[in-house]
Design an enzyme around this catalytic site. Structure first.
Site, mmCIF file in Angstrom:
data_model
loop_
_atom_site.group_PDB
_atom_site.id
_atom_site.type_symbol
_atom_site.label_atom_id
_atom_site.label_comp_id
_atom_site.label_asym_id
_atom_site.label_seq_id
_atom_site.Cartn_x
_atom_site.Cartn_y
_atom_site.Cartn_z
ATOM 1 N N ILE A 198 35.828 34.925 41.203
ATOM 2 C CA ILE A 198 36.869 35.912 40.869
ATOM 3 C C ILE A 198 37.390 36.561 42.155
ATOM 4 C CG2 ILE A 198 36.300 36.513 38.488
ATOM 5 C CD1 ILE A 198 34.447 38.689 39.639
ATOM 6 N N PRO A 199 38.193 35.893 42.902
ATOM 7 C CA PRO A 199 38.720 36.473 44.132
ATOM 8 C C PRO A 199 39.607 37.673 43.803
ATOM 9 C CG PRO A 199 39.334 34.146 43.915
ATOM 10 C CD PRO A 199 38.771 34.571 42.615
ATOM 11 N N HIS A 200 39.449 38.731 44.595
ATOM 12 C CA HIS A 200 40.298 39.901 44.386
ATOM 13 C C HIS A 200 40.369 40.685 45.685
ATOM 14 C CE1 HIS A 200 36.115 40.980 43.308
ATOM 15 N NE2 HIS A 200 36.357 41.980 44.140
ATOM 16 N N PRO A 201 41.455 41.403 45.917
ATOM 17 C CA PRO A 201 41.523 42.254 47.110
ATOM 18 C C PRO A 201 40.662 43.498 46.900
ATOM 19 C CG PRO A 201 43.531 42.471 45.842
ATOM 20 C CD PRO A 201 42.715 41.437 45.159
#
Lengths: 575, 227, 276
Positions: free
Chosen positions: B134-137
């Site tokens: 779950i890539p997220h900034p």
């Protein structure tokens, strides 16, 4: 639409809508005039009583006159108007600090009548406190009639008291200062202006009706430096005397409380004793202004011993009269005792330092009065201004300031609160504006209640409970009996922290096993200061509040701080 | 102005008792008639300001705007869309491809998002195991506020994400949110779905959008029920 | 929040009847009870804009050693867990202050005069003053314990009687007992006028649900019609704010009602603000 504006609610009149200052000034003037009239009426009826009874004073049985007067006055208070004895100023202060100055209508005349009976028959008491009480009651009831709010009502109570003092002494500044220093304990512009107007009105009434007399005729005194030095000694003497009077009065009160007699009989006993005392020292009878006049004029002939005896006799007579149920104030007796001690002190100085050119004994009598008033009321300003005004001499102001403030300070060492406030302080009821006690007494638990707590039944499993925690915003969960809704205990979030990640226990543990059943609780109507004391002693930050064994909410210090700050800000805001 | 006492108390954010008492004690420029109180708005506003009390009249109460961006996982997923056969052999490449799939983003925004995603990836891997990442900034993107979106990318080749269970990753959910609270809200919901093993295994082969959204809807319903 | 009733206990047979009445009221409305056993013949009640000194008749102070047990026995027997009020604030040393944050207060028709004088047709001045200034309704008990199984509201269209209707509905909701309305049509008013008033007050919806019967009388004298008030009903009525002079000149409905009816009366004063 309501077009008709009731005349009974002047706060709604367009003129006064914007600001109530004008309204307060006008009504303050009316109150001042009325209380001035009350003071004048009391003064006249006292003179009448004294004149009427004068011819009987010579008889041997004259000592029962004060007894009869005191008994009548206490009968009047307890049977006719159903009020307690006492001079009433603590009642005024109490009403001002707790109930926004609500005073019963009957108080506006009851003390006038009873003190007239007591003093007129020869009891040793002052007419000032009763007049203050009735002036305050007049102000309060006028405010009530026109549906003023608490703040305005308090101002009018002050106006009434100021008008009364100003009128009876013909001393407007003393009236103003007395009210601000003793009755209200607050100096704010909103109050000062109407009260000043009331003082002026009260004074003017007495001047119109009785002529512009200064209570004690004016004399010029030439004060030298050594007199000012000697003042320090007089301050010690007056402070000592005022402590004696305060303590003796209280002892008499306790003694009379223990005696099993009807109230009127107690008053009669006190009156009899005063009457007998009056045989030997006639100066102790009545309010005693006559002897003060003699002393200031320097025509009081008796020597030092007699003066000292008279001084103590007056203290004794006053405590007998008031302590045993007579009605009246301590203002006038204080002045008498003060002037006697001043006189005695002067005699003492002259005797031991005959070569020093001391100023006249009248001046010392005057200083003694200021010292005594400053000491017993612990209100130095009132002492200073009152004496300056009633003697009309400004040149004594320097020693006056010194003796007044010194005496007040010395008294403070022995009696931590003034005569008027001692009872109130002991009961924790002296709530001056802007103080911690006042803020706490104004705030009630119902204002601080946090109601968003979720109640749980004791049979709830930990699994359900953990699910509940995710929805709750609080760390405390009251446990309630599902049927009676009674409060059983409290579950703190901290209590379940150890089991929170142990899902093995989720179905094995129930709420009733983890709840705290010995939690400190507050009751709904309880005083906030009591609740805070419990919190502090147990180191708690929040507590559940119960009403009739049922949980109604939580009270926490965080909300308290929030509300406390707002309350303090609203209370102390000036302008 | 005329307001019910309770309404005024709400406007001042004070307990009802306090307002009632203040009016009685004359500490507030308002009058009580029955259960209503009469006041001049300007005067009361001035008073409130002087005493550090917030005064907001009810009609000024706009509906809190943060409300609709909490509307749930399904809407965010639909906004992000499903993307199949996303290419790339390394994490960087896969992310670059994924970012280019996001609808309605300008080029500047895409590059900014990519650097932010890579920064986050350097900290610790967002591969949460079971073949999912779950890539997220780390912080919301600056600039124009957009509704939250989750971009679902089915990868063409499984790649090594340095995930906690060392499994290769085949599905990425790229989460882009306007606020941190929404981010956490969506994260908790998506992790609830991923806790279901059958759902995760079904993700191994690309699902059709209808199938996928239906499953998500079921999960959301379960969550609502649990509330 | 549940409601609270203040009861001033008198340790005499008459006081027992009054207490039983309070107990019944509390049980049926699920209120909690606060009992004050006076130690002095007078106390003060500080209301919003008035202070009332209540001078109790001396029989309130009789037999202080048994009063607490008597009160406890009675309340326990009827399943009420009453709390006792101990005054903590005193205006003067023998003059306690009683708080006024109650929802009801129970009082015999007179508390200042000797009970021997109490008969129908006399409301003591203190009770009158309390009614006038209190924010809570006052329960004037019947001289003898009497249960009630319905509620009857006197509705004459005035603001206060609307409040009475509101209170009547509230009690009916609490107790589940049926509610009747009693209206004596006066002057040129029609039924629609009365209905309009209720509609304006927003009571219509609840009204239809709760009200069993609306007794409307246009003919005969008011006092004659009072015969139709059910024997076992709690009568709720609004009192007016006007003073003694007006009462003597124009007569007061409250005075008439209470002198004719021996039912329990719940009187709503002009300051009462409905919470229900």
């Amino acid at each position: 639409m309501k077009r008709f504006i009731s005349w009974r609610v002047p706060t709604k009149w367009p003129v006064f809508r914007l600001d109530d200052r004008l309204l307060l000034i006008i009504s303050g003037m009316i109150v001042g005039i009325l209380s001035g009239l009350a003071a004048f009426a009391l003064n006249r009826s006292l003179v009448f009583c004294l004149d009427f009874l004068h011819s009987y004073r010579a008889y041997w049985w004259a000592f029962i006159l004060p007894a009869g007067g005191a008994a009548l006055s206490s009968l009047f208070l307890s049977r006719v108007v159903n009020e307690g004895a006492g001079h009433g100023i603590p009642e005024v202060i109490y009403a001002v600090s707790r109930y926004g100055g609500l005073i019963r209508l009957r108080s506006s005349f009851s003390r006038l009548v009873s003190s007239c009976l007591t003093i007129g028959s020869g009891g040793s008491a002052g007419p000032e406190a009763p007049v203050v009480m009735s002036g305050a009651a007049i102000g309060s009831n006028i405010a009530r009639f026109f549906s003023f709010n608490d703040r305005q009502r308090v101002t009018l109570v002050g106006c009434g008291a100021a008008g009364a003092i100003s009128s009876i002494f013909n001393a407007p500044i003393a009236g103003l200062v007395f009210v601000l220093e003793v009755i209200l304990g607050e100096w704010s512009t909103v109050n000062i202006v109407p009260i000043a107007v009331a003082s002026v009105a009260g004074t003017e009434v007495s001047r119109l009706l009785a002529g512009n007399q200064i209570a004690f005729s004016h004399h010029t005194f030439h004060i030298s430096f050594h007199d000012i030095l000697a003042c320090a000694g007089l301050a010690v003497v007056t402070a000592f005397m005022s402590v004696i009077l305060t303590r003796l009065l209280r002892h008499m009160h306790h003694a009379s409380d223990k005696t099993k007699l009807p109230i009127w009989a107690k008053a009669a006993v006190g009156g009899c004793a005063v009457g007998l005392l009056g045989f030997f020292v006639p100066d102790v009878m009545g309010e005693g202004y006559h002897s003060i006049r003699n002393m200031i004029e320097g025509v009081y002939e008796q020597g030092m011993t007699i003066a000292v005896v008279a001084c103590f006799a007056k203290v004794l007579a006053t405590s007998l009269t008031l302590g045993w149920g007579g009605s009246g104030g301590i203002f006038a007796p204080s002045l008498v005792v003060g002037s006697f001690s001043g006189l005695a002190y002067h005699r003492f100085l002259v005797y031991f330092f005959p070569s020093v050119p001391w100023v006249g004994e009248g001046c010392y009598a005057l200083l003694g009065m200021a010292g005594f008033i400053g000491g017993i009321l612990q209100a130095p300003l009132t002492g200073i201004f009152l004496i300056v005004e009633i003697t009309g001499g400004y040149e004594v102001i320097l020693p006056l300031i010194i003796i007044s403030s010194l005496s007040a300070t010395i008294c403070y060492y022995f009696e931590s609160a003034s005569f008027y406030m001692k009872d109130l302080v002991e009961r924790g009821q002296l709530l001056r504006p802007g103080t911690d006690a006042r803020v706490l007494s104004d705030l009630s638990i119902s204002e601080l209640l946090e109601k968003d707590c979720i109640s749980v039944p004791p049979s709830m499993s930990l699994r359900e409970f953990v699910g509940l925690i995710t929805r709750s915003r609080r760390n405390y969960f009251p446990v309630e009996d599902p049927e009676t809704k009674e409060f059983l205990g409290l579950v703190k979030f901290d209590d379940i922290r150890p089991y929170l990640f142990n899902s093995m226990m989720y179905d094995a543990v129930f709420v009733e096993q983890i709840m705290d059943t010995h939690v400190a609780v507050a009751r709904y109507g309880e005083d906030l200061s009591d609740v805070l004391r419990i919190m502090d002693s147990r180191g708690l930050f929040s507590m559940p509040v119960l009403a009739n064994k049922r949980f109604v909410g939580m009270i926490s210090k965080a909300t308290l701080l929030d509300q406390y700050r707002k309350e303090l800000m609203v209370q102390t805001y000036q302008g | 102005m005329k307001l019910e006492l309770a309404e005024l108390a709400e406007c001042l954010h004070l307990p009802l008792y306090t307002v009632e008492r203040w009016i009685r004690q004359g500490r507030m420029p308002a009058r009580k008639t029955g259960s209503q109180c009469v006041f001049k708005r300007v005067v009361l506003e001035k008073w409130a300001e002087k005493h550090d009390i917030t005064f907001t009249l009810n009609e000024d109460h706009a509906t809190p705007k943060g409300h609709d961006d909490k509307d749930g996982l399904l809407a965010a997923l639909k906004r992000g869309g499903l993307h199949y056969n996303v290419t790339g052999d390394s994490v960087d490449e896969a992310l670059q491809q994924a970012v280019s799939c996001i609808p309605d983003f300008s080029d500047d925004e895409r590059s900014l998002l990519l650097t932010k995603l890579l920064e986050r990836e350097k900290l610790t891997s967002t591969g949460i195991g079971k073949g999912v990442a779950i890539p997220h900034p780390r912080s919301p993107l600056p600039g124009k506020e957009r509704p939250a979106l989750i971009c679902t990318c089915f990868l063409k080749n499984k790649i090594d994400f340095k995930a906690i269970d060392d499994k290769t990753v085949s599905v990425m959910f790229v989460i882009v949110c306007p606020t941190v609270t929404t981010h956490l809200h969506l994260l908790s919901r998506i992790s609830y779905c991923l806790r279901n093993d059958s759902f995760v295994t079904s993700l191994n082969k690309p699902l059709s959008p209808d199938e996928f959204f239906q499953k998500i809807e079921e999960f959301e319903e379960q969550l609502e029920k649990a509330r | 929040m549940e409601t609270k009733l203040l009861h001033i206990f008198r340790n005499t047979p008459l006081g027992r009847e009054t207490l039983l009445q309070s107990i019944y009221f509390c049980n049926i409305t699920r209120s909690s009870m606060v009992i004050y056993i006076p130690e002095y013949t007078k106390f003060l009640m500080y209301f919003d804009n008035d202070v009332v000194q209540v001078d109790l008749d001396p029989s309130y102070l009789l037999y202080p050693e048994t009063s607490r047990t008597h009160a406890l026995d009675l309340t326990k027997a009827h399943g009420i867990d009453a709390s006792f009020f101990e005054p903590r604030q005193f205006t003067a040393s023998t003059l306690p202050d009683i708080p006024v944050d109650f929802d009801f207060m129970c009082s015999p028709r007179s508390i200042s005069d000797l009970s021997s004088k109490i008969s129908l047709g006399h409301i003591g001045t203190r009770v009158r003053r309390i009614i006038k200034t209190a924010q809570f309704p006052v329960l004037l008990t019947s001289p003898c314990y009497k249960e009630w199984t319905s509620i009857l509201v006197f509705f004459g269209g005035s603001v206060n009687s609307v409040k009475a209707v509101r209170l009547g509905l509230h009690i009916s909701r609490l107790t589940g007992l049926p509610l009747d309305l009693f209206t004596q049509v006066e002057g040129s008013q029609t039924m629609d006028d009365y209905k309009d008033r209720l509609k304006q007050a927003g009571l219509e919806a609840d009204f239809d649900k709760r009200v069993r019967d609306w007794k409307v009388f246009a003919d005969n004298g008011f006092e004659e019609n009072l015969y139709h008030v059910p024997h076992q009903a709690l009568a709720v009525l609004g009192a007016y704010g006007h003073g003694l002079v007006k009462d003597i000149l124009f007569g007061s409905k409250m005075e008439v009602i209470q002198s004719v009816l021996s039912n329990n009366l719940l009187i709503v004063g002009p300051r009462y603000s409905a919470k229900g």
